[in-house]
Write an enzyme that holds these catalytic residues in place. Structure first.
Site, PDB file in Angstrom:
ATOM      1  N   ARG A 184      62.083  57.848  52.439  1.00  0.00           N
ATOM      2  CA  ARG A 184      62.141  56.597  52.337  1.00  0.00           C
ATOM      3  C   ARG A 184      62.691  55.571  53.458  1.00  0.00           C
ATOM      4  O   ARG A 184      63.351  54.638  53.258  1.00  0.00           O
ATOM      5  CB  ARG A 184      62.770  56.151  51.149  1.00  0.00           C
ATOM      6  CG  ARG A 184      62.160  56.792  49.902  1.00  0.00           C
ATOM      7  CD  ARG A 184      60.774  56.281  49.615  1.00  0.00           C
ATOM      8  NE  ARG A 184      60.156  57.099  48.524  1.00  0.00           N
ATOM      9  CZ  ARG A 184      59.543  58.518  48.862  1.00  0.00           C
ATOM     10  NH1 ARG A 184      59.515  58.744  50.080  1.00  0.00           N
ATOM     11  NH2 ARG A 184      59.122  59.205  47.690  1.00  0.00           N
ATOM     12  N   SER A 285      60.172  52.694  41.228  1.00  0.00           N
ATOM     13  CA  SER A 285      61.580  53.195  41.259  1.00  0.00           C
ATOM     14  C   SER A 285      62.497  52.430  41.799  1.00  0.00           C
ATOM     15  O   SER A 285      62.525  52.034  43.130  1.00  0.00           O
ATOM     16  CB  SER A 285      61.484  54.421  42.154  1.00  0.00           C
ATOM     17  OG  SER A 285      60.644  55.629  41.465  1.00  0.00           O
ATOM     18  N   GLU A 399      66.286  51.069  46.178  1.00  0.00           N
ATOM     19  CA  GLU A 399      65.104  51.093  47.054  1.00  0.00           C
ATOM     20  C   GLU A 399      64.510  49.812  47.465  1.00  0.00           C
ATOM     21  O   GLU A 399      64.086  49.628  48.651  1.00  0.00           O
ATOM     22  CB  GLU A 399      63.881  51.719  46.488  1.00  0.00           C
ATOM     23  CG  GLU A 399      62.574  52.258  47.137  1.00  0.00           C
ATOM     24  CD  GLU A 399      61.920  53.232  46.642  1.00  0.00           C
ATOM     25  OE1 GLU A 399      60.784  53.365  47.136  1.00  0.00           O
ATOM     26  OE2 GLU A 399      62.379  54.085  45.985  1.00  0.00           O
TER      27      GLU A 399
END
Length: 407
Positions: A184, A285, A399
């Site tokens: 990520r 998420s 995130e």
């Protein structure tokens, strides 16, 4: 000559007023913006970015707004949205010994809707993004975040990324080897916080603004190797085996839909349901899955999930393969940590009537139940993060990009 659409901020609700961030993000929170620009060409995008930087104004470049949590006070700067769509494809017809035929070289503008592209890729038998079905947002955001799901990451198909370098005022192309992909993250993302959070000269937009993404994809009806156990079980295959790409996409959409991890209205039959599905009013998420040193993972409870950490790019370039396993690292589940720290599905600080709650389907999604503010969501996120830290000594990392607020 094309001209971008620009609006400034007259009184809210008046004709021609710039939209608020609540209208531009999937969490549906965030206050007004000073100026809003929709870029319909690459030249317009560059001009808008350069004008903001030359004037010393804060800049927020957005795509689908699915990875943003913006403060209720709004954004005192320029918001630029890339609305370009389309792709150019160059196909080869040669077949290899692995049964995959040829390859597809694709060039996509940053503003292209991601899932619309995935649907087209599966329909055309371009292999390597089928497990990334249903992820909201745009193509330009994909390499910045190195989006991933169900054992697949976009880094597996990226060939190069063309950017606008805000520091030098020029175009810069990054080959795959120069993008610094990780879980990520990427070099592009890291430049947003080069000097630490909001102190960075580029925040909340990276130094390098994505203009175009070039992908290299295999041709064939079978998917890339399936890299996630839950998806493999749904497909009736083993991890590492392949399945028809169309079936992979269908299975992923079903799995995501069951967890509320699709945009409201996506994957819903016409006439189904009454009113909005607030489990889908989220940024997906909210926390990344922690990646721990192997010895730290040994300290977790015995029943805590443990997943292999693989390299961001496939092990082989000549045949379909997964990434190389790093034996020094272990990934665990943020959702498991949240649940075992005492936060159940649907948890809210004020019970079931809380304006911001964990999804009733998946504890990893923080949701707006229809009347939440950014402050409500931040308070919930802090409570969950602190609870996991107290229970397990692990700091969960958000995130989404937080703009004008922090945990």
């Amino acid at each position: 000559m094309e001209t971008s659409r620009t609006t400034t901020a007259p009184p809210a609700g008046s004709p021609g007023a710039a939209p608020s961030l609540s209208e531009l993000t999937t969490l549906r929170v965030g206050g007004p913006v000073d100026e809003y620009v929709e870029a319909e060409s690459e030249a317009e995008l560059i001009d808008a970015v350069r004008a903001a930087d030359d004037a010393g104004r804060p800049l927020l470049v957005i795509g689908g707004g699915s990875n943003l949590l913006v403060a209720d006070e709004g954004f005192a700067g320029v918001v630029v949205r890339d609305v370009r769509q389309g792709l150019d494809a160059d196909l080869e017809d040669s077949c290899g010994t692995d049964g995959a035929c040829g390859g597809a070289s694709l060039r996509l503008p940053a503003g292209q809707d991601w899932d619309a592209f995935v649907a087209e890729a599966v329909a055309n038998e371009w292999v390597g993004v089928e497990a990334l079905s249903g992820i909201p947002g745009t193509v330009g955001a994909a390499p910045v975040q190195n989006i991933g799901a169900y054992g697949q990451e976009v880094s597996g198909v990226v060939a190069s990324v063309v950017t606008w370098d805000r520091a030098t005022g020029s175009r810069k192309t990054f080959p795959l080897s120069g993008l610094g992909f990780g879980y990520r993250t990427s070099l592009l993302k890291r430049t947003m916080r080069a000097d630490g959070g909001e102190g960075s000269p580029w925040y909340p937009t990276p130094r390098y603004v994505v203009l175009e993404v070039n992908l290299q994809m295999r041709l064939g009806s079978l998917s890339a190797p399936v890299g996630y156990g839950e998806l493999a079980r749904r497909l009736g295959v083993e991890v590492g085996q392949r399945a028809p790409s169309a079936e992979v996409r269908e299975a992923v959409l079903e799995l995501r839909g069951g967890k509320g991890m699709l945009l409201d209205g996506v994957g819903v039959a016409p006439g189904a349901g009454q009113g909005p599905d607030h489990d889908r009013w989220s940024a997906g998420s909210f926390f990344t899955n922690p990646v721990l040193p192997a010895e730290a993972a040994d300290e977790l409870p015995a029943d805590a999930p443990r997943f292999a950490v693989r390299s961001a790019t496939p092990q082989s370039t000549v045949s379909p393969s997964l990434g190389v396993v790093d034996p020094t690292l272990v990934k665990t589940s943020a959702a498991w940590l949240i649940e075992h720290a005492g936060f159940t599905k649907g948890f809210g600080l004020a019970g079931e009537h809380s304006p911001a709650r964990l999804s009733t389907r998946h504890t990893l999604a923080l949701t707006n139940r229809g009347g939440a503010t950014a402050a409500d969501l931040v308070a919930l996120a802090r409570t969950v993060r602190d609870g996991v830290r107290d229970a397990f000594g692990i700091d969960l990392e958000p995130e989404p990009v937080l703009v004008g607020t922090a945990l």
